[in-house]
Scaffold this motif. Structure first.
Motif, PDB file in Angstrom:
ATOM      1  N   GLU A  67      49.421  59.643   5.522  1.00 45.25           N
ATOM      2  CA  GLU A  67      50.718  59.884   5.108  1.00 45.25           C
ATOM      3  C   GLU A  67      51.525  58.576   4.992  1.00 45.25           C
ATOM      4  N   VAL A  68      52.609  58.460   4.337  1.00 45.47           N
ATOM      5  CA  VAL A  68      53.258  57.151   4.514  1.00 45.47           C
ATOM      6  C   VAL A  68      54.803  57.724   4.396  1.00 45.47           C
ATOM      7  N   GLN A  69      55.450  56.727   4.997  1.00 49.85           N
ATOM      8  CA  GLN A  69      57.011  56.820   5.115  1.00 49.85           C
ATOM      9  C   GLN A  69      57.792  55.838   4.168  1.00 49.85           C
ATOM     10  N   CYS A  70      58.467  56.263   3.371  1.00 45.79           N
ATOM     11  CA  CYS A  70      59.319  55.452   2.655  1.00 45.79           C
ATOM     12  C   CYS A  70      60.201  54.939   3.191  1.00 45.79           C
ATOM     13  N   LEU A  71      60.676  53.404   3.101  1.00 50.98           N
ATOM     14  CA  LEU A  71      61.620  52.726   4.023  1.00 50.98           C
ATOM     15  C   LEU A  71      62.943  52.227   3.004  1.00 50.98           C
ATOM     16  N   LEU A  72      62.770  52.674   1.867  1.00 52.12           N
ATOM     17  CA  LEU A  72      64.230  52.176   0.844  1.00 52.12           C
ATOM     18  C   LEU A  72      65.401  52.635   1.220  1.00 52.12           C
ATOM     19  N   CYS A  73      65.494  54.003   1.632  1.00 50.78           N
ATOM     20  CA  CYS A  73      66.796  54.658   1.676  1.00 50.78           C
ATOM     21  C   CYS A  73      66.628  55.302   2.949  1.00 50.78           C
ATOM     22  N   PRO A  74      67.888  55.805   3.576  1.00 51.26           N
ATOM     23  CA  PRO A  74      68.145  56.395   4.954  1.00 51.26           C
ATOM     24  C   PRO A  74      67.578  57.718   4.836  1.00 51.26           C
ATOM     25  N   ARG A  75      66.947  58.319   3.916  1.00 53.53           N
ATOM     26  CA  ARG A  75      66.184  59.591   4.175  1.00 53.53           C
ATOM     27  C   ARG A  75      64.900  59.324   4.738  1.00 53.53           C
ATOM     28  N   CYS A  77      61.829  59.352   3.785  1.00 52.14           N
ATOM     29  CA  CYS A  77      60.636  60.520   3.498  1.00 52.14           C
ATOM     30  C   CYS A  77      59.516  60.273   4.001  1.00 52.14           C
ATOM     31  N   SER A  78      58.718  61.166   4.647  1.00 53.27           N
ATOM     32  CA  SER A  78      57.432  61.202   5.006  1.00 53.27           C
ATOM     33  C   SER A  78      56.694  62.051   3.693  1.00 53.27           C
ATOM     34  N   VAL A  79      55.761  61.041   3.211  1.00 55.38           N
ATOM     35  CA  VAL A  79      54.861  61.791   1.890  1.00 55.38           C
ATOM     36  C   VAL A  79      53.588  61.569   2.221  1.00 55.38           C
ATOM     37  N   SER A  80      53.176  63.043   2.135  1.00 55.97           N
ATOM     38  CA  SER A  80      51.503  63.238   2.133  1.00 55.97           C
ATOM     39  C   SER A  80      51.044  62.620   0.763  1.00 55.97           C
ATOM     40  N   PRO A  81      49.693  62.356   0.932  1.00 52.18           N
ATOM     41  CA  PRO A  81      48.879  62.061  -0.122  1.00 52.18           C
ATOM     42  C   PRO A  81      48.930  63.062  -1.585  1.00 52.18           C
ATOM     43  N   GLY A  82      49.334  62.362  -2.598  1.00 50.71           N
ATOM     44  CA  GLY A  82      49.780  63.123  -3.761  1.00 50.71           C
ATOM     45  C   GLY A  82      51.160  63.623  -3.980  1.00 50.71           C
ATOM     46  N   GLY A  83      51.877  63.629  -2.801  1.00 46.46           N
ATOM     47  CA  GLY A  83      53.225  64.091  -2.856  1.00 46.46           C
ATOM     48  C   GLY A  83      54.324  62.870  -3.213  1.00 46.46           C
ATOM     49  N   ARG A  84      55.306  63.370  -3.319  1.00 44.29           N
ATOM     50  CA  ARG A  84      56.444  62.500  -3.842  1.00 44.29           C
ATOM     51  C   ARG A  84      57.779  62.642  -2.804  1.00 44.29           C
ATOM     52  N   TYR A  86      62.000  62.509  -2.056  1.00 44.91           N
ATOM     53  CA  TYR A  86      62.972  63.389  -2.429  1.00 44.91           C
ATOM     54  C   TYR A  86      63.601  62.845  -3.671  1.00 44.91           C
ATOM     55  N   CYS A  87      63.591  61.577  -4.153  1.00 48.95           N
ATOM     56  CA  CYS A  87      63.786  61.174  -5.562  1.00 48.95           C
ATOM     57  C   CYS A  87      62.837  61.444  -6.420  1.00 48.95           C
ATOM     58  N   GLU A  88      61.672  61.997  -6.290  1.00 43.76           N
ATOM     59  CA  GLU A  88      60.622  62.341  -7.165  1.00 43.76           C
ATOM     60  C   GLU A  88      60.047  61.162  -7.991  1.00 43.76           C
ATOM     61  N   VAL A  89      60.457  59.938  -7.717  1.00 48.33           N
ATOM     62  CA  VAL A  89      59.758  58.762  -8.553  1.00 48.33           C
ATOM     63  C   VAL A  89      58.878  57.814  -7.492  1.00 48.33           C
ATOM     64  N   ARG A  90      58.589  58.107  -6.452  1.00 47.55           N
ATOM     65  CA  ARG A  90      57.770  57.454  -5.352  1.00 47.55           C
ATOM     66  C   ARG A  90      56.616  58.202  -4.955  1.00 47.55           C
ATOM     67  N   GLU A  91      55.548  57.988  -5.067  1.00 47.84           N
ATOM     68  CA  GLU A  91      54.091  58.957  -5.113  1.00 47.84           C
ATOM     69  C   GLU A  91      53.261  58.087  -3.996  1.00 47.84           C
ATOM     70  N   ASN A  92      52.679  59.026  -3.016  1.00 45.33           N
ATOM     71  CA  ASN A  92      51.723  58.728  -2.242  1.00 45.33           C
ATOM     72  C   ASN A  92      50.578  58.641  -2.932  1.00 45.33           C
ATOM     73  N   ARG A  93      49.863  57.833  -3.245  1.00 41.62           N
ATOM     74  CA  ARG A  93      48.500  57.509  -3.800  1.00 41.62           C
ATOM     75  C   ARG A  93      47.461  56.926  -2.927  1.00 41.62           C
ATOM     76  N   GLY A  94      46.691  57.749  -2.203  1.00 38.91           N
ATOM     77  CA  GLY A  94      45.546  57.272  -1.372  1.00 38.91           C
ATOM     78  C   GLY A  94      46.278  56.371  -0.261  1.00 38.91           C
ATOM     79  N   GLY A  95      47.535  56.774   0.330  1.00 39.94           N
ATOM     80  CA  GLY A  95      47.919  56.153   1.536  1.00 39.94           C
ATOM     81  C   GLY A  95      48.688  55.034   1.139  1.00 39.94           C
ATOM     82  N   ARG A  96      49.045  54.802  -0.056  1.00 43.04           N
ATOM     83  CA  ARG A  96      49.944  53.866  -0.600  1.00 43.04           C
ATOM     84  C   ARG A  96      51.124  54.299  -1.353  1.00 43.04           C
ATOM     85  N   LEU A  97      52.295  53.807  -1.313  1.00 44.21           N
ATOM     86  CA  LEU A  97      53.461  54.217  -1.917  1.00 44.21           C
ATOM     87  C   LEU A  97      53.564  53.570  -3.312  1.00 44.21           C
TER      88      LEU A  97
END
Length: 391
Positions: A67-75, A77-84, A86-97
């Motif tokens: 799982e990864v945590q996006c660091l761009l905005c105050p949200r 977001c913790s994103v599971s593999p294959g997930g996106r 809140y903005c729906e344009v940042r995706e976790n692919r194999g543990g990388r955003l």
């Protein structure tokens, strides 16, 4: 929008409305495309429906289980593999955003700089304007919701890497490149790389933002950003949470950071009837601007028109905008404008010293400009802004 006890997601709302998805062709005026349509004939850009250019993002940290945590905005977001996120344009692919919108905007347009709106940045010049799908807010009053609340697989996207953005901007005699229409934070890497190249070629980088960005990426961007137009959408957390699904304080922090880094800042407050038009709150907002930023930060009160999820409300009465402007001027703000009311005297820039009209406007057109080398030609007072640059 609520249907029974189920709150519609952004994507469900777009589908339910049955709207065509928007894309803007490179043209003299916006051209909306419905699904299945082709870009305007005068667009020389290559594109296709659902074009995605995935690229790794440096703005994340690894968590357990890939799982990864996006660091761009105050949200954050913790994103599971294959997930996106809140903005729906940042995706976790194999543990990388990954960003899915690097170099594939769905909106490309040449605008007057006044449309951003910037009233103190190179008046009368063109701005090469770009946007991708996605947003980290869900503003109930969004005017570009067909793209801000969509995913890149469902819009017509152009293949437009940063070098081509800068080249086209120069070819079309644009003094600036604007990241706009949706929240630029969600296509941060694309905006940043474009800004780096633009600065090398004497083209200004500007952006219109909701200000919902973390300090780290914002600081990185400030080295290449000339001007920022920030939507200060309201001045209470209740408004932000109810109308945007965001919070106020990060926006205020962003504005203060931009100002401290000597970035030219203009603020926009879209005044929505019954939602953020309490004049006592407007007064608190204006006092905060004066005390925290200074009295010379331009403030635009813009007229709301019914759209997206607020179609039940009427347009903002012009009298309300005039009242808000009066409040701002009474607390000592020097440059206060009324937007979305073409022909109103509140579109003009007045010298706060001699009170003469410095820049006369009607809509996005400049009728007269009496600012020379950053000064009022009548009394010599220095006027804040960016008045000279490569055009």
């Amino acid at each position: 929008m609520v249907m029974g006890t189920h709150r519609l997601s952004r994507r469900e709302f777009v589908t339910a409305c049955g709207k065509g998805l928007g894309a803007l062709a490179l043209a003299a005026s916006p051209v909306a495309l419905t699904k299945g349509a082709k870009p305007a004939e005068n667009s020389s850009l290559e594109g296709q429906w659902g074009l995605v250019e995935a690229r790794p993002s440096p703005y994340f940290k690894a968590l357990s289980g890939k799982e990864v945590q996006c660091l761009l905005c105050p949200r954050g977001c913790s994103v599971s593999p294959g997930g996106r996120g809140y903005c729906e344009v940042r995706e976790n692919r194999g543990g990388r955003l990954y960003t899915l919108v690097y170099g594939n905007p769905c909106a490309v347009h040449i605008d007057p700089i006044e449309k951003k709106p910037f009233f103190h940045v190179l008046p009368g010049t063109r701005s090469f304007s770009i946007a991708t799908t996605g947003c980290n807010f869900d503003c109930k009053f969004c005017q570009n919701w067909e793209i801000s609340q969509e995913v890149p697989e469902k819009t017509y996207n152009f293949r437009l890497p940063p070098a081509m953005v800068v080249r086209l901007a120069r070819e079309h005699q644009c003094a600036s490149v604007a990241s706009t229409y949706v929240e630029p934070t969600i296509f941060f890497e694309y905006m940043y790389d474009t800004a780096v190249l633009a600065k090398k070629h004497g083209v200004l980088s500007v952006y219109h933002s909701n200000g919902y960005i973390n300090p780290g990426p914002l600081t990185n961007l400030c080295g290449y950003l000339a001007a920022a137009c920030i939507d200060l959408k309201g001045f209470t957390d209740d408004f932000y949470q109810g109308m945007t699904e965001g919070t106020l304080q990060p926006v205020l922090n962003t504005i203060k950071t931009l100002r401290s880094r000597k970035i030219h800042v203009e603020l926009v407050n879209l005044m929505i009837p019954t939602k953020n038009d309490d004049m006592a709150v407007v007064r608190r907002m204006c006092l905060w601007i004066k005390n925290e930023l200074g009295p010379d930060v331009p403030l635009h009160f813009s007229r709301f028109v019914p759209q997206y999820k607020l179609r039940n409300l009427p347009p903002t009465p012009i009298e309300t905008l005039e009242q808000a402007r009066g409040v701002a001027l009474s607390v000592g703000l020097a440059y206060v404008y009324i937007g979305n009311v073409p022909g109103h005297a509140g579109e003009n820039t007045l010298c706060p010293n001699c009170k003469k009209i410095l820049i006369a406007r009607r809509g996005y057109s400049i009728l007269a400009n009496h600012v020379v080398k950053g000064k009022c030609t009548y009394c010599g007072k220095r006027i804040p802004g960016i008045w000279e640059g490569v055009v």
